[in-house]
Structure formats: structure tokens, C-alpha cells
Design a protein around this motif. Structure first.
Motif, short mmCIF file in Angstrom:
data_model
loop_
_atom_site.label_atom_id
_atom_site.label_comp_id
_atom_site.label_asym_id
_atom_site.label_seq_id
_atom_site.Cartn_x
_atom_site.Cartn_y
_atom_site.Cartn_z
N THR A 1 31.01 55.64 44.77
CA THR A 1 32.35 56.10 45.14
C THR A 1 32.54 56.02 46.65
O THR A 1 31.58 55.88 47.42
N GLN A 2 33.78 56.15 47.07
CA GLN A 2 34.09 56.22 48.49
C GLN A 2 33.43 57.45 49.12
O GLN A 2 32.97 57.40 50.24
N ALA A 3 33.35 58.51 48.37
CA ALA A 3 32.73 59.74 48.87
C ALA A 3 31.24 59.52 49.18
O ALA A 3 30.72 60.11 50.13
N ASP A 4 30.55 58.68 48.40
CA ASP A 4 29.14 58.38 48.68
C ASP A 4 29.00 57.70 50.04
O ASP A 4 28.09 58.02 50.81
N SER B 1 37.60 58.40 39.94
CA SER B 1 38.48 59.26 40.72
C SER B 1 39.74 58.51 41.14
O SER B 1 39.71 57.29 41.36
N GLN B 2 40.82 59.24 41.26
CA GLN B 2 42.10 58.67 41.68
C GLN B 2 41.98 58.07 43.09
O GLN B 2 42.53 57.01 43.37
N ALA C 1 40.36 54.66 42.95
CA ALA C 1 41.28 53.71 42.33
C ALA C 1 42.38 53.31 43.31
O ALA C 1 42.75 52.14 43.42
N GLU C 2 42.90 54.27 44.05
CA GLU C 2 43.95 53.99 45.03
C GLU C 2 43.42 53.16 46.20
O GLU C 2 44.15 52.33 46.75
N LEU C 3 42.16 53.36 46.56
CA LEU C 3 41.56 52.55 47.62
C LEU C 3 41.54 51.08 47.23
O LEU C 3 41.97 50.21 47.99
N PHE C 4 41.09 50.78 46.01
CA PHE C 4 41.08 49.38 45.57
C PHE C 4 42.50 48.84 45.42
O PHE C 4 42.77 47.69 45.78
N ALA C 5 43.40 49.63 44.88
CA ALA C 5 44.79 49.19 44.74
C ALA C 5 45.36 48.80 46.10
O ALA C 5 46.08 47.80 46.21
N GLY C 6 45.03 49.55 47.12
CA GLY C 6 45.48 49.23 48.48
C GLY C 6 44.87 47.94 49.00
O GLY C 6 45.53 47.14 49.66
N VAL D 1 42.81 50.45 37.31
CA VAL D 1 41.42 50.53 37.75
C VAL D 1 40.70 51.66 37.01
O VAL D 1 39.53 51.54 36.65
N MET D 2 41.42 52.73 36.73
CA MET D 2 40.81 53.88 36.05
C MET D 2 40.67 53.67 34.54
O MET D 2 39.94 54.41 33.89
N GLN D 3 41.34 52.66 33.99
CA GLN D 3 41.28 52.42 32.55
C GLN D 3 40.56 51.13 32.18
O GLN D 3 40.66 50.67 31.04
#
Length: 163
Positions: free
Chosen positions: A15-18, A46-47, A50-55, A107-109
Motif C-alpha cells: 500500500t501507499q501507507a507502507d 483502500s480507497q 485506488a485513487e492514487l492509481f486512478a490519478g 481498481v477496488m473490484q
């Protein structure tokens, strides 16, 4: 600059958090992700991820069409006489709206073994090839192959995109 020096780096994380935890800063993690040329994204939990990749995938322009109609009685100048006539107004508009090329919900599905790939401004969707056990060899010996539906396909390569 690293590519010109012949340096290649493979970075993998959950994850981005990692990445933020490893680098100690959200700004540093964003800097690293911003300098990556190829991103392979499996299903995000996590949302935020998913939003990071969408961006990173960017946007494309989609046509938006709207129609309207209204009816009103046609009144004479005095307004007191009975009128069986009416006036109709019809309208139709077409515009363009920027939408994510890969929405965060997609991305989440993602199904298991499916992924999106963002490389040099292009986006593709693919499936990891499944390993097949080979008969006649020792148990557990596996070989890769594309016969199980693996591969990569472009996602809407013709649609205009905006950054």
C-alpha cells in the motif's frame, strides 16, 4: 537520470501507507511514486490506494448529451380568451466531461490475478498467467503459460485523454 546511467530499480509494496512508513514521510512517498515510469496495480484494499492509481492513469474525455422539453399554453394578448393551442420548446446539448480512465472503484473490484498497468502514459489491463503442473515431472513442478488466459490488453487506446 538513473535510466541514462543504466540503473533499473524494481519497487514492490502492498500500500501507499507502507511506502510512507518506510520513508517516514508522505511527501517522500509521493515523490518516489511520481518518478516511477511503470506501475502495476492489483486490486486495492483502500480507497486512497485506488485513487492514487486512478490519478496516475489520467483522464479521458467522454461525451455528455442532455435533452429538454417544455410545453406552455399559447395565450392571446388579452390573456382572457380560451385557447386550445400551446407552444413547445425542445433543446438538445452536447458537451465533453473529463472522467478517470481507470476509476478508483474499478481498481477496488479487480478479480484475483487481474491488474492494471500504467506505463509511459498508456494504460493496459491484464491477467497474470496461471502456472500449470506438468505431468510426468516431480510433484509441484510448475511451468508458466499463457494458455490459462494470461496477457495484457489495452484499455480504450483510442479515447482522447487529458493529463
Amino acid at each position: 537520470k538513473a535510466r541514462g546511467a543504466g540503473v533499473r530499480i524494481v519497487l514492490a509494496g502492498q500500500t501507499q501507507a507502507d511506502l510512507e512508513a518506510a520513508l517516514g514521510s508522505r511527501a517522500r512517498s509521493r515523490q518516489i511514486v511520481g518518478n516511477v515510469n511503470t506501475v502495476v496495480q492489483f486490486r486495492a484494499q483502500s480507497q486512497e490506494d485506488a485513487e492514487l492509481f486512478a490519478g496516475l492513469a489520467g483522464e479521458r474525455l467522454l461525451p455528455v448529451r442532455s435533452e429538454g422539453e417544455s410545453y406552455e399554453p399559447a395565450l392571446l394578448s388579452s390573456g382572457k380568451e380560451d385557447v386550445d393551442d400551446f407552444r413547445a420548446v425542445f433543446s438538445r446539448q452536447r458537451a465533453w466531461r473529463a472522467e478517470p480512465l481507470v476509476p478508483a472503484w474499478a481498481v477496488m473490484q479487480l478479480p484475483v490475478f487481474h491488474f492494471f498497468l500504467c506505463r509511459e502514459g498508456r494504460v493496459a489491463k491484464g491477467v497474470v498467467p496461471l502456472m500449470k503442473e506438468v505431468r510426468g515431472e516431480a510433484p509441484g513442478v510448475m511451468h508458466g503459460g499463457m494458455g490459462a488466459g494470461g496477457g495484457v490488453g489495452m484499455v480504450d487506446p483510442v479515447a482522447p485523454r487529458t493529463a
